[in-house]
Scaffold this active site. Structure first.
Site, PDB file in Angstrom:
ATOM      1  N   ALA A   7       0.810  -1.213   0.000  1.00 23.23           N
ATOM      2  CA  ALA A   7       0.000   0.000   0.000  1.00 23.23           C
ATOM      3  C   ALA A   7       0.845   1.265   0.000  1.00 23.23           C
ATOM      4  CB  ALA A   7      -0.909   0.006   1.229  1.00 23.23           C
ATOM      5  N   CYS A   8       0.285   2.280  -0.649  1.00 23.98           N
ATOM      6  CA  CYS A   8       0.848   3.625  -0.604  1.00 23.98           C
ATOM      7  C   CYS A   8      -0.338   4.578  -0.497  1.00 23.98           C
ATOM      8  CB  CYS A   8       1.712   3.924  -1.829  1.00 23.98           C
ATOM      9  SG  CYS A   8       0.827   4.002  -3.399  1.00 23.98           S
ATOM     10  N   GLY A   9      -0.107   5.840  -0.627  1.00 19.71           N
ATOM     11  CA  GLY A   9      -1.193   6.803  -0.476  1.00 19.71           C
ATOM     12  C   GLY A   9      -2.362   6.562  -1.405  1.00 19.71           C
TER      13      GLY A   9
END
Length: 94
Positions: A7-9
């Site tokens: 996950a990232c932003g």
């Protein structure tokens, strides 16, 4: 098949770069075909982690994460990568 959540932003740019590096690392360590990587926005991580072996994230994980968390920033900075890679292998061997 072991599910790894990355996950990232937004779940697009940064997570794709890290996913490619994690995948190459795992394949080099004989794990090809033994895992699947699911990319998502960090807001989706709690639901995605319900059946995952770990969350690798380039941002702070939200509350409600039920799987082990690995800080993936080292794949972007190239500082501390070996330690992060070992952490990933240790979790996958459990």
């Amino acid at each position: 098949m072991k599910k790894i959540v990355l996950a990232c932003g937004s779940g697009i740019a940064t997570s794709t770069a890290v996913a490619n590096k994690v995948s190459a690392f795992l394949n080099e360590n004989g794990m090809a075909g033994q895992y699947t990587i699911v990319q998502c926005a960090i807001a989706e991580a709690p639901s995605q982690c319900a059946d995952a072996v770990m969350l690798i994230s380039t941002t702070v994980p939200p509350a409600g994460i039920t799987c082990p968390y690995v800080n993936g920033v080292s794949f972007l900075t190239n500082m501390g990568v070996a330690q992060t890679q070992q952490q990933i292998l240790d979790i996958l061997k459990q």
